[in-house]
Every structure is written in C-alpha cells, then in structure tokens.
Design an enzyme around this catalytic site. Structure first.
Site, PDB file in Angstrom:
ATOM      1  CE  LYS A  83      -6.035  10.417   8.307  1.00  0.00           C
ATOM      2  NZ  LYS A  83      -6.313   9.179   9.031  1.00  0.00           N
TER       3      LYS A  83
HETATM    4  O1  G3P Z   1      -3.656   5.366   9.125  1.00  0.00           O
HETATM    5  C1  G3P Z   1      -4.255   4.745   8.039  1.00  0.00           C
HETATM    6  C2  G3P Z   1      -4.542   3.340   8.407  1.00  0.00           C
HETATM    7  O2  G3P Z   1      -5.560   3.302   9.331  1.00  0.00           O
HETATM    8  C3  G3P Z   1      -4.809   2.440   7.282  1.00  0.00           C
HETATM    9  O3  G3P Z   1      -4.363   1.223   7.720  1.00  0.00           O
HETATM   10  O4  G3P Z   1      -4.167  -1.186   7.744  1.00  0.00           O
HETATM   11  O5  G3P Z   1      -6.209  -0.083   6.758  1.00  0.00           O
HETATM   12  O6  G3P Z   1      -4.030   0.007   5.566  1.00  0.00           O
HETATM   13  P1  G3P Z   1      -4.723  -0.082   6.898  1.00  0.00           P
END
Ligand code: G3P
Length: 217
Positions: A83
């Site tokens: 990643k």
């Molecule tokens: O896959 C990316 C994710 O983990 C980010 O999520 O909720 O932190 O925007 P969030």
C-alpha cells in the site's frame, strides 16, 4: 463487489473470515497504532489465516525508501499487497512494483485525476476515501462513479477499492456506483445483515412454530 475488512485486529479478521464473506484485508498505520501490535508480525499472522490479498502500507514518503519497505513487506507472504500513498513518490514506487509484478494499493485517493494516475502507473487497486470526501461536503459516491466511468472508457484494469466506508449505505451505494471492492470496518460488516423486519418476521415464525408442537428432527 468484493468485501475486504479494514482492520489490523487479527481476532476480528479470524472471526469474520469464518463467515465466508471476506475476500481480503486492508490495514493502515492508524489501524496498526489502534491494535497496539507489532506491524510486520501482524501482517505475517494475518497472512497465515488467509491467502486473500492483505494490504500493508509503507511508512516512508520518498520513492527509494518506499521501494525498500514495500519490497520487505512483499517478502512476508505472496498475498501481501504493497500500500502506497497517492503522491508522485508513491506513483513512482507503484510503477516499480508494477514492472516486477508486485501488487499495489494506492491509498489516500480523493480525486478522479489521482485515480487516473494510479491506473496509468499500473496500480492493482486504487482506494478512494469516500467517507473523508463526504466529510468535506463533496459526494464520495460521485467520486466512485467518475472513476468507474474513466476506467471503463479506457479499459484500465486497476480495481476500484472503496475505502473510508462509514455506514451500511456506503456499502450498497459503492456497489451501485460500480466499485470492484469495498473495504469495510468490522462494525459495519456486522450491521449489514441487520433488518428490523427480519427480526420481527423471525420472532413471529418462532412463535408460530412453537404453537404447532412439532419438531423437525
Ligand atoms: O481504508 C481507509 C480507512 O481506514 C480510512 O477510514 O474512517 O479513517 O476515514 P476513515
């Protein structure tokens, strides 16, 4: 649409894998920090549970160091997907991994142009963060639709991995918009099966069945 689980919690992954619903796993540095576990050991442990793709993110921000870290991560198991952040440095590292057939996931994608660059660099997956786009009053699902149209126009093979999923509606809307994969937090995966009419209907069936006095076996 494939389902990946977005967590670095090995026990959650193990439990959800048993449902047969999961097609992969994504992690990120924030999720690793939350888990409190050692990163590379955690990736090795997840890869011992599943042969499905497991995204492991580099910590470096410059191409050469990203390549070094990504090469190490990819050596942990054949199903590791490296990643990389969607920056110019990340794109250069992506092109390197693409040339040697190491799978990549370009993360922190917030625009159709960034997704186009990821596809041109040979990314295996690109991760538009729909929840964080919604957070700034722009439609995250519209972003998925735009990327789908661009990838279809030019037959790019890069898979659209809807990320930053915050709700069950994000999951169904991503599927309607043509995402290839959604990476979903465990709490949201558990909510997907829930419907109040299912609960109500089941309660009724159980009561009616009891009233027959019968048993199946
Ligand atoms: O896959 C990316 C994710 O983990 C980010 O999520 O909720 O932190 O925007 P969030």
């Amino acid at each position: 649409m494939k389902f990946f689980v977005d967590t670095a919690n090995v026990e959650e992954i193990r439990e959800l894998m048993e449902t047969g619903l999961l097609d992969g796993v994504t992690t990120n540095p924030s999720l690793v920090a939350q888990s409190g576990q050692e990163f590379t050991k955690t990736i090795a442990e997840i890869c011992s549970i599943t042969d499905a793709p497991v995204s492991a993110e580099v910590a470096a921000t410059e191409t050469e160091a990203m390549i070094e870290e990504g090469t190490y991560l990819a050596s942990i198991a054949p199903n590791v997907v490296v990643k990389l952040p969607l920056t110019f440095d990340g794109l250069r590292a992506c092109a390197h991994f693409s040339r040697i057939n190491i799978k990549t996931n370009l993360t922190l994608c917030f625009s159709a142009n960034q997704a186009l660059l990821a596809a041109k660099s040979g990314a295996t997956y690109v991760s538009p963060f729909i929840g964080r786009v919604d957070d700034i009053n722009i439609d995250g699902i519209e972003l998925i639709r735009d990327i789908r149209a661009i990838f279809d126009n030019y037959a790019f093979e890069t898979k659209i991995l809807a990320a930053s999923i915050r709700s069950v509606n994000h999951v169904s809307q991503s599927a309607v918009a043509g995402a290839d994969v959604a990476t979903i937090p465990p709490t949201v995966i558990r909510k997907l099966a829930h419907h109040p009419l299912t609960d109500k209907g089941l309660k009724q069936f159980v009561e009616d069945w009891k009233s027959t006095g019968q048993t199946i076996i």
